[in-house]
Design a protein around this motif. Structure first.
Motif, PDB file in Angstrom:
ATOM      1  N   PRO A   1       0.982  -1.077  -0.039  1.00  0.00           N
ATOM      2  CA  PRO A   1      -0.031  -0.101   0.132  1.00  0.00           C
ATOM      3  C   PRO A   1       0.843   1.347   0.136  1.00  0.00           C
ATOM      4  O   PRO A   1       0.357   2.291  -0.055  1.00  0.00           O
ATOM      5  N   GLN A   2       2.038   0.978  -0.107  1.00  0.00           N
ATOM      6  CA  GLN A   2       3.109   2.285  -0.036  1.00  0.00           C
ATOM      7  C   GLN A   2       4.390   1.832  -0.677  1.00  0.00           C
ATOM      8  O   GLN A   2       5.021   1.009  -0.384  1.00  0.00           O
ATOM      9  N   ARG A   3       4.832   2.985  -1.276  1.00  0.00           N
ATOM     10  CA  ARG A   3       6.128   2.748  -2.144  1.00  0.00           C
ATOM     11  C   ARG A   3       7.042   3.894  -1.779  1.00  0.00           C
ATOM     12  O   ARG A   3       6.952   4.682  -1.285  1.00  0.00           O
ATOM     13  N   ILE A   4       8.360   3.291  -1.945  1.00  0.00           N
ATOM     14  CA  ILE A   4       9.397   4.221  -1.576  1.00  0.00           C
ATOM     15  C   ILE A   4       9.495   5.310  -2.627  1.00  0.00           C
ATOM     16  O   ILE A   4       9.516   4.738  -4.026  1.00  0.00           O
ATOM     17  N   LYS A   5       9.717   6.443  -2.540  1.00  0.00           N
ATOM     18  CA  LYS A   5       9.570   7.572  -3.501  1.00  0.00           C
ATOM     19  C   LYS A   5      10.960   7.372  -4.348  1.00  0.00           C
ATOM     20  O   LYS A   5      12.298   7.124  -4.033  1.00  0.00           O
TER      21      LYS A   5
END
Length: 537
Positions: free
Chosen positions: A405-409
């Motif tokens: 649900p969340q990615r590294i920029k």
């Protein structure tokens, strides 16, 4: 005179067909095969199947004049592993990296197309073949296959958006002119030999031009919204754009059928039409639910396959290679052991309904789809489907099924993009989260409104973590909304399906079950773009 008369009669009789024991029989004309496969189309979405928002006259003709299979299951809910199963007759978990999305195709996994080519058939394709895979680029790739496993491509005929001849109805439709390439193959490559031609449309794979449907006579109210989506105009419009692309695939198939008919070739051509996996929407593509693995399938060959039939037999993509090899009287030498079984007996039968009751189950599965988790981990699933039930084994229930649900920029070491990919203005960015789901208006609508009391249940269905086992009665619950696993009333059914599935996985040597390296699928190199995700806590 009498002796001369009998001598003349004997000579005449001896010269008649069948009277000369040394005379060789005339060779029978072997059938051609046109194999048409769309990209991302669920079983319910043809007008033959009753969908009112899509019109598929070519598929309908094949189904009406031929045999329509109501229960065809793809090898996987993703394109590369599913297509791997088609051409090898093996489950994707048997094909190492050559059964996984965006990895390499090894030489040892010989497709049936090669054997047809060696047996006197002229083979070719247009559009998407067996992909996405990495094929050999130079001599250093000595273990890799050099050409696409679906055959040599004929895709030079293309639409030009700057000319009046560009008839494409939507912006992102492929510029490959499938029909003209098929026609070129027939008139310049095929010669006088039987042919096998793979027509692989890139539609209805995303991206879509949003609201392209508004340039047609389609109506929002005609859409049958599946029960795993909220009924909203955004979803309905997205499905109409999907329908526009299905119809493009069907249009080129229709032109191929008409061409074959005009040249007198149609009656000696077996036409097979299907799709590689389900629609590119949340909870469908890359999921082993019914709409993810259940695909349309019809075969037309009135010359030898009695038509006008609806058949309910369970059909697996693993069955296609052995069926085509038997039809063409082609051996399997060179191919690795095939797991599927020929269904030529069903095709030749005159029966409807269930023709061969001995086949009670079919199998499917998935590993890695897109780059969507820490270290490119996949979401391994195995599934068994009977006439009435679907059991899914989520082998890593601690992982997110639709991707993290969340990615590294990008460009940073550990800075995280916003949760669920929703920016400060409430706008969803598909590449930021849940990337096993293709970017789509439906996806963004569900995620942007995930806290809405009406939309939240559909958000959970598509994105939330799942139990290890899911069991569905597909007749009572075609959208797979009510998990029966663990319920006492279905304990016997669940146990039978589990044991049958595990037995098949052991028999077929699935590394996830028999090892020696049960995590090997996560180690294969991916040759498509990569994303970085934080390590799960």
């Amino acid at each position: 005179m009498k002796n001369a008369f009998f001598l003349i009669v004997a000579i005449v009789l001896f010269s008649l067909p069948g009277c000369n024991s040394d005379r060789k029989a005339e060779p029978t004309q072997r059938p051609n095969i046109l194999f048409a496969i769309s990209d991302d189309q669920s079983f319910a979405h043809t007008s033959f199947a009753g969908a009112k928002f899509v019109n598929t006259p070519a598929f309908d003709r094949v189904a009406k004049e031929g045999i329509y299979f109501t229960s065809c299951m793809a090898g996987s809910p993703g394109c590369a592993p599913s297509r791997s199963t088609i051409v090898t007759g093996r489950y994707h978990w048997q094909n190492e990296q050559s059964g996984q999305h965006a990895s390499s195709w090894m030489k040892k996994y010989i497709p049936f197309v090669d054997l047809l080519d060696a047996n006197g058939y002229v083979t070719g394709r247009t559009g998407k073949g067996v992909s996405p895979f990495r094929y050999a680029q130079d001599k250093n790739d000595s273990l890799w296959r050099a050409t696409d496993a679906a055959g040599i491509t004929h895709s030079d005929m293309r639409y030009n958006e700057n000319t009046d001849g560009d008839e494409r109805p939507a912006r992102f439709i492929s510029n490959v002119n499938y029909f003209e390439n098929f026609k070129y193959f027939m008139e310049n490559v095929r010669g006088d030999k039987p042919f096998f031609f793979w027509y692989g449309a890139q539609e209805p794979h995303r991206a879509y031009e949003q609201d392209a449907w508004k340039r047609t006579d389609k109506k929002l109210e005609d859409v049958n919204v599946p029960g795993f989506f909220p009924d909203d105009s955004v979803v309905r419009g997205d499905m109409l754009d999907y329908a526009v692309e299905i119809e493009w695939f069907d249009l080129h198939l229709q032109r191929m059928l008409e061409y074959l008919e005009s040249t007198g070739e149609l009656e000696n051509t077996i036409v097979m039409v299907t799709s590689d996996n389900g629609m590119p929407f949340p909870r469908v593509k890359a999921n082993c639910y019914e709409y993810g693995i259940h695909v349309p399938f019809a075969v037309r060959y009135p010359k030898a396959f009695p038509g006008g039939r609806v058949v309910n037999d369970l059909l697996s993509f693993a069955d296609l290679a052995p069926t085509i090899l038997e039809i063409t009287e082609t051996g399997t030498d060179g191919m690795l052991p095939i797991s599927g079984k020929s269904v030529l007996n069903i095709l030749k039968s005159k029966q409807e309904g269930v023709v061969d009751a001995s086949k009670k189950y079919v199998f499917a599965g998935r590993e890695r789809h897109s780059s969507s988790r820490y270290l490119n981990w996949g979401y391994p699933q195995r599934a068994i489907r009977s006439h009435e039930y679907l059991l899914i084994w989520n082998m890593k229930p601690d992982r997110w099924p639709a991707g993290a649900p969340q990615r590294i920029k990008p460009g940073t070491e550990n800075e995280l993009l916003p949760m669920f990919g929703i920016d400060g203005n409430g706008i969803h960015h598909s590449e930021w989260a849940f990337t096993d789901i293709d970017a789509a208006p439906t996806k963004s609508f569900i995620i942007e409104n995930w806290q809405d009391g009406y939309v939240h249940p559909w958000f959970e269905l598509a994105h939330a973590k799942r139990p290890e086992f899911e069991l569905f009665n597909i007749k009572d619950d075609p959208y797979n909304l009510h998990n029966l696993a663990g319920m006492p009333a279905f304990a016997l059914v669940e146990e039978e399906l589990k044991q049958t599935l595990i037995s098949e996985l052991k028999k077929s040597g699935d590394p996830r079950v028999v090892g020696p390296d049960k995590e090997v699928f996560d180690s294969y190199i991916r040759y498509s773009p990569m994303r970085e995700f934080p390590k799960p806590r």
